[in-house]
Scaffold this motif. Structure first.
Motif, short mmCIF file in Angstrom:
data_model
loop_
_atom_site.label_atom_id
_atom_site.label_comp_id
_atom_site.label_asym_id
_atom_site.label_seq_id
_atom_site.Cartn_x
_atom_site.Cartn_y
_atom_site.Cartn_z
N PHE A 63 19.84 -5.15 20.37
CA PHE A 63 19.80 -6.86 20.32
C PHE A 63 18.97 -7.21 19.25
CE2 PHE A 63 19.98 -5.63 25.10
CZ PHE A 63 21.10 -5.75 24.98
N LEU A 93 20.97 -5.34 15.97
CA LEU A 93 21.59 -6.33 15.80
C LEU A 93 20.92 -7.30 14.50
CD1 LEU A 93 23.20 -7.83 19.07
CD2 LEU A 93 23.99 -6.13 17.28
N ASN A 131 17.76 -11.34 23.01
CA ASN A 131 19.48 -11.06 22.70
C ASN A 131 19.89 -12.22 21.99
OD1 ASN A 131 18.55 -9.30 24.69
ND2 ASN A 131 20.55 -9.52 25.63
N ASP A 180 26.15 -14.09 23.95
CA ASP A 180 27.14 -13.29 24.24
C ASP A 180 28.09 -13.67 23.06
OD1 ASP A 180 25.72 -11.27 25.53
OD2 ASP A 180 27.04 -11.87 27.50
N MET A 192 29.72 -8.72 20.87
CA MET A 192 28.97 -8.04 21.57
C MET A 192 29.58 -7.20 22.67
SD MET A 192 25.71 -8.91 21.47
CE MET A 192 24.92 -8.96 22.72
#
Ligand SMILES: O=C(O)CCC(=O)C(=O)O
Ligand SMILES: [Fe+2]
Length: 202
Positions: A77, A116, A149, A152, A176
């Motif tokens: 994330f 991420l 996060n 999605d 994702m």
């Protein structure tokens, strides 16, 4: 958390509420601003949320050197906010295979930039491998990690603003779902999986 005793559940819910807001409004804003994409990028564009929280309890051990507290991994994330007690044990992997201690500092939070955000930043930020050693024969250790996060639905790819002639794009675009698939079986293996989305530079 309905089955938790109220004395435990209520402070945890309150911690989550306060820290989710702090993470979005302050930490997310600073991290976004430092990338030059405006303070609201993580909160508004990425629709970032504090999606999960892990509360860890590491029992004391008569032979700490013989056990693993927490296995070697990178967090997924965007970033993680970690609060730890005074016992210590978190170690991070730096260059040349060296592991160094992250000693607890009273009254501070530890912010761990994760996989991420490394991709979005086109490697301006790094995501660090870490694990937990059991340090004490007598004291248990407690820590709480809150994971932030993106929504999605976002495509994960380097921000165009951070791709330049000097610093070409480092990763292909991925979803994702692809990312979560790439992490399966990686925990405990020095787990960065984003290398599989890396573009080779000519
Ligand atoms: O307990 C710690 O200090 C680290 C926990 C951790 O790495 C995690 O929850 O991802
Ligand atoms: Fe972690």
């Amino acid at each position: 958390m309905g089955h938790f005793p109220a004395s435990c559940r209520d402070p945890l819910l309150e911690y989550h509420r306060v820290m989710a807001e702090f993470g979005k409004k302050k930490i997310g804003a600073l991290l976004s601003e430092a990338l030059g994409v405006g303070a609201e990028w993580l909160e508004k564009t990425m629709q970032m949320e504090a999606a999960s929280m892990a509360s860890h309890y590491y029992p004391p051990c008569p032979e700490p050197a013989k056990v693993i507290g927490g296995m070697d991994h990178t967090d997924p994330f965007l970033f993680t906010v970690l609060v730890q007690d005074a016992v210590g044990g978190l170690v991070v992997h730096v260059d040349h295979g060296e592991w160094i201690d992250v000693p607890p500092v009273a009254g501070t939070l530890l912010i761990n930039i994760t996989e991420l955000l490394k991709v979005f930043s086109n490697d301006e930020y790094i995501s660090i491998d870490h694990r937990v050693r059991v340090k004490s024969m007598k004291e248990s250790r407690v820590s709480i990690a809150l994971f932030f996060n993106p929504s999605d639905s976002h495509i994960i790819e380097p921000l165009p603003e951070l791709v330049t002639a000097d610093k070409p794009r480092r990763y292909r675009s991925f979803t994702m779902t692809e990312f979560m698939e790439s992490r399966k079986g990686k925990f405990g293996n020095g787990s960065s999986s984003i290398q599989q989305f890396a573009l080779t530079s000519e």
